[in-house]
Scaffold this active site. Structure first.
Site, PDB file in Angstrom:
ATOM      1  CE1 TYR A  53      -3.155  -2.913   0.151  1.00  0.00           C
ATOM      2  CE2 TYR A  53      -3.736  -2.315   2.388  1.00  0.00           C
ATOM      3  CZ  TYR A  53      -3.900  -3.113   1.280  1.00  0.00           C
ATOM      4  OH  TYR A  53      -4.842  -4.117   1.314  1.00  0.00           O
ATOM      5  CB  SER A 204     -13.669  -4.205  -2.191  1.00  0.00           C
ATOM      6  OG  SER A 204     -12.441  -3.557  -2.448  1.00  0.00           O
ATOM      7  N   PRO A 205     -16.049  -4.305   0.709  1.00  0.00           N
ATOM      8  CG  PRO A 205     -16.512  -3.515   2.856  1.00  0.00           C
ATOM      9  CD  PRO A 205     -15.380  -3.755   1.916  1.00  0.00           C
ATOM     10  CG  LEU A 206     -19.432  -0.353   0.999  1.00  0.00           C
ATOM     11  CD1 LEU A 206     -19.437   1.101   1.476  1.00  0.00           C
ATOM     12  CD2 LEU A 206     -20.810  -0.989   1.233  1.00  0.00           C
ATOM     13  N   GLY A 209     -16.643   1.149  -3.319  1.00  0.00           N
ATOM     14  CA  GLY A 209     -17.539   2.316  -3.337  1.00  0.00           C
ATOM     15  C   GLY A 209     -18.477   2.322  -4.537  1.00  0.00           C
ATOM     16  CG  PHE A 212     -23.313   3.469  -2.042  1.00  0.00           C
ATOM     17  CD1 PHE A 212     -24.685   3.498  -1.878  1.00  0.00           C
ATOM     18  CD2 PHE A 212     -22.586   2.507  -1.358  1.00  0.00           C
ATOM     19  CE1 PHE A 212     -25.317   2.600  -1.040  1.00  0.00           C
ATOM     20  CE2 PHE A 212     -23.213   1.599  -0.513  1.00  0.00           C
ATOM     21  CZ  PHE A 212     -24.587   1.644  -0.358  1.00  0.00           C
ATOM     22  CB  THR A 213     -19.608   5.967  -7.091  1.00  0.00           C
ATOM     23  OG1 THR A 213     -18.887   4.736  -7.188  1.00  0.00           O
ATOM     24  CG2 THR A 213     -19.354   6.592  -5.730  1.00  0.00           C
TER      25      THR A 213
HETATM   26  N1  LIG Z   1      -6.399  -8.279   0.582  1.00  0.00           N
HETATM   27  C1  LIG Z   1      -6.573  -7.593  -0.517  1.00  0.00           C
HETATM   28  O1  LIG Z   1      -6.197  -8.010  -1.626  1.00  0.00           O
HETATM   29  C2  LIG Z   1      -7.237  -6.258  -0.426  1.00  0.00           C
HETATM   30  C3  LIG Z   1      -7.594  -5.571  -1.613  1.00  0.00           C
HETATM   31  C4  LIG Z   1      -8.227  -4.338  -1.490  1.00  0.00           C
HETATM   32  C5  LIG Z   1      -8.505  -3.819  -0.227  1.00  0.00           C
HETATM   33  N2  LIG Z   1      -8.126  -4.497   0.902  1.00  0.00           N
HETATM   34  C6  LIG Z   1      -8.416  -3.961   2.255  1.00  0.00           C
HETATM   35  O2  LIG Z   1      -9.812  -3.732   2.360  1.00  0.00           O
HETATM   36  C7  LIG Z   1     -10.042  -2.370   2.724  1.00  0.00           C
HETATM   37  C8  LIG Z   1     -11.358  -1.919   2.164  1.00  0.00           C
HETATM   38  O3  LIG Z   1     -11.345  -1.961   0.732  1.00  0.00           O
HETATM   39  P1  LIG Z   1     -12.035  -0.794  -0.095  1.00  0.00           P
HETATM   40  O4  LIG Z   1     -11.389   0.492   0.259  1.00  0.00           O
HETATM   41  O5  LIG Z   1     -12.071  -1.170  -1.518  1.00  0.00           O
HETATM   42  O6  LIG Z   1     -13.502  -0.849   0.576  1.00  0.00           O
HETATM   43  P2  LIG Z   1     -14.909  -0.229   0.191  1.00  0.00           P
HETATM   44  O7  LIG Z   1     -15.505   0.124   1.518  1.00  0.00           O
HETATM   45  O8  LIG Z   1     -15.639  -1.153  -0.701  1.00  0.00           O
HETATM   46  O9  LIG Z   1     -14.605   1.097  -0.622  1.00  0.00           O
HETATM   47  C9  LIG Z   1     -14.152   2.269  -0.007  1.00  0.00           C
HETATM   48  C10 LIG Z   1     -14.233   3.389  -1.031  1.00  0.00           C
HETATM   49  O10 LIG Z   1     -15.609   3.615  -1.312  1.00  0.00           O
HETATM   50  C11 LIG Z   1     -15.927   4.972  -1.059  1.00  0.00           C
HETATM   51  N3  LIG Z   1     -17.278   5.000  -0.475  1.00  0.00           N
HETATM   52  C12 LIG Z   1     -17.702   4.323   0.597  1.00  0.00           C
HETATM   53  N4  LIG Z   1     -19.012   4.581   0.830  1.00  0.00           N
HETATM   54  C13 LIG Z   1     -19.405   5.406  -0.140  1.00  0.00           C
HETATM   55  C14 LIG Z   1     -20.641   6.026  -0.434  1.00  0.00           C
HETATM   56  N5  LIG Z   1     -21.722   5.840   0.306  1.00  0.00           N
HETATM   57  N6  LIG Z   1     -20.686   6.851  -1.502  1.00  0.00           N
HETATM   58  C15 LIG Z   1     -19.587   7.068  -2.248  1.00  0.00           C
HETATM   59  N7  LIG Z   1     -18.383   6.515  -2.010  1.00  0.00           N
HETATM   60  C16 LIG Z   1     -18.288   5.677  -0.959  1.00  0.00           C
HETATM   61  C17 LIG Z   1     -14.878   5.475  -0.080  1.00  0.00           C
HETATM   62  O11 LIG Z   1     -14.719   6.874  -0.241  1.00  0.00           O
HETATM   63  P3  LIG Z   1     -14.604   7.869   1.040  1.00  0.00           P
HETATM   64  O12 LIG Z   1     -13.221   7.712   1.571  1.00  0.00           O
HETATM   65  O13 LIG Z   1     -14.857   9.206   0.437  1.00  0.00           O
HETATM   66  O14 LIG Z   1     -15.671   7.460   2.006  1.00  0.00           O
HETATM   67  C18 LIG Z   1     -13.653   4.691  -0.523  1.00  0.00           C
HETATM   68  O15 LIG Z   1     -13.005   5.331  -1.606  1.00  0.00           O
HETATM   69  C19 LIG Z   1      -8.790  -1.634   2.242  1.00  0.00           C
HETATM   70  O16 LIG Z   1      -8.561  -0.424   2.924  1.00  0.00           O
HETATM   71  C20 LIG Z   1      -7.716  -2.641   2.533  1.00  0.00           C
HETATM   72  O17 LIG Z   1      -7.337  -2.569   3.896  1.00  0.00           O
HETATM   73  C21 LIG Z   1      -7.513  -5.710   0.808  1.00  0.00           C
END
Ligand SMILES: NC(=O)c1ccc[n+]([C@@H]2O[C@H](COP(=O)([O-])OP(=O)(O)OC[C@H]3O[C@@H](n4cnc5c(N)ncnc54)[C@H](OP(=O)(O)O)[C@@H]3O)[C@@H](O)[C@H]2O)c1
Length: 293
Positions: A53, A204-206, A209, A212-213
């Protein structure tokens, strides 16, 4: 907050905060410190990062906060990962014995810590030797540099292979799952984890994002369904997305990727929402990618 026993030595907050996007947030140390404190005040004590990261920068920034607040470290559970590398812009995987041992020490240095609570192999490596990787992971545990070990993005075959060479010590698989991503439901991984009482961390539970986008049909359909069910329960649609993940008997731990504590609150609120079984299936089929036979 609810806490889950990952092993007899380690419990995680059911909701985890992730820092994949930290370097995009462009925060100074004070903002990051305040954010982590906000997580802790909410009982979100488990934090997820990885050496890749920001090419080490994410761990470095977190490390600055821990160096400034040494007492913080023992109140949180810190997860990091190894295995993805970059050579002049070219991505590759390395899960060799030497690399895992070296990477762990480098992560600890960047994080200003002397141990990790959980160390994961980040990705399935097509050039994978489970004996070598397993030997490295077990040694790190014996040396006290990591408390527990696990994997991320593994399929059931690679999980079993590495588990054999780690004396069955793998305690989680960090996998992608959302109402728009079914890879690990389809592979049988969720069934295997449920059977073994191993709780997955969900990234990436959403759908990054996009639920919602995005204007693409699967995301729009899911969004509309979450809004409809949210109205029924009197909560925001984001809350329902997390409630859907929390509902599953595998007892998954969603990793929130947002930079906003208000969005972390959506995930926490989901712990109090009880979906009806048929509502779970409404969401399961909403993207159009899943049909019940
Ligand atoms: N093991 C792996 O291979 C792997 C891969 C990817 C990620 N991860 C881990 O999983 C974590 C979560 O992944 P993710 O960041 O992809 O999770 P996510 O919760 O699916 O997505 C987060 C993104 O969505 C945006 N978002 C959330 N709610 C929203 C809404 N209501 N409207 C508009 N935009 C929204 C956030 O923006 P804002 O900041 O503006 O809220 C952020 O940019 C990472 O931080 C990392 O620690 C692991």
């Amino acid at each position: 907050m609810e806490y889950l026993e990952i092993t007899e030595n380690l419990s995680f907050s059911r909701i985890i905060q992730g820092f994949w996007r930290l370097t995009e947030w462009d925060w100074d140390i004070k903002s990051l410190e305040a954010f982590i404190q906000g997580c802790m005040e909410r009982g979100v004590t488990t934090l997820d990062t990885a050496e890749i990261y920001g090419f080490g920068e994410c761990e470095t920034q977190l490390g600055r906060v821990f160096a400034k607040n040494p007492s913080m470290r023992n109140k949180i559970q810190l997860v990091s990962k190894t295995g993805i590398f970059n050579k002049d812009g070219f991505k590759y995987y390395d899960t060799s014995y030497e690399r895992i041992k070296k990477s762990c020490k480098e992560s600890l240095q960047r994080l200003s810590c002397d141990y990790l609570d959980l160390y994961l192999i980040h990705r399935e490596d097509p050039c994978f030797d489970p004996r070598e990787a397993g030997r490295a992971m077990v040694e790190l545990k014996k040396e006290g540099l990591v408390r527990e070990i696990g994997v991320s993005n593994f399929d059931p075959f690679k999980f079993e292979a590495l588990n054999e060479f780690t004396e069955n010590q793998l305690c989680t698989n960090q996998i992608e799952w959302s109402p728009c991503c079914f890879e690990h439901i389809d592979s049988g991984m969720m069934d295997m984890l449920t059977q073994k009482s191993i709780h997955p961390m969900i990234w990436s539970p959403l759908s990054r994002g996009r639920i919602f986008t995005s204007q693409e049909a699967p995301f729009v359909n899911v969004r509309q369904k979450l809004e409809e069910i949210g109205n029924r329960h009197g909560v925001e649609p984001e809350v329902i997305a997390f409630a859907w993940i929390l509902y599953h008997p595998v007892k998954a731990m969603p990793i929130v990727g947002s930079s906003k504590l208000s969005r972390l609150d959506h995930a926490i609120k989901a712990l109090d929402v009880k979906l009806e079984r048929w509502e779970w299936y409404e969401i399961y089929t909403a993207s159009g990618e899943k049909r019940l036979r």
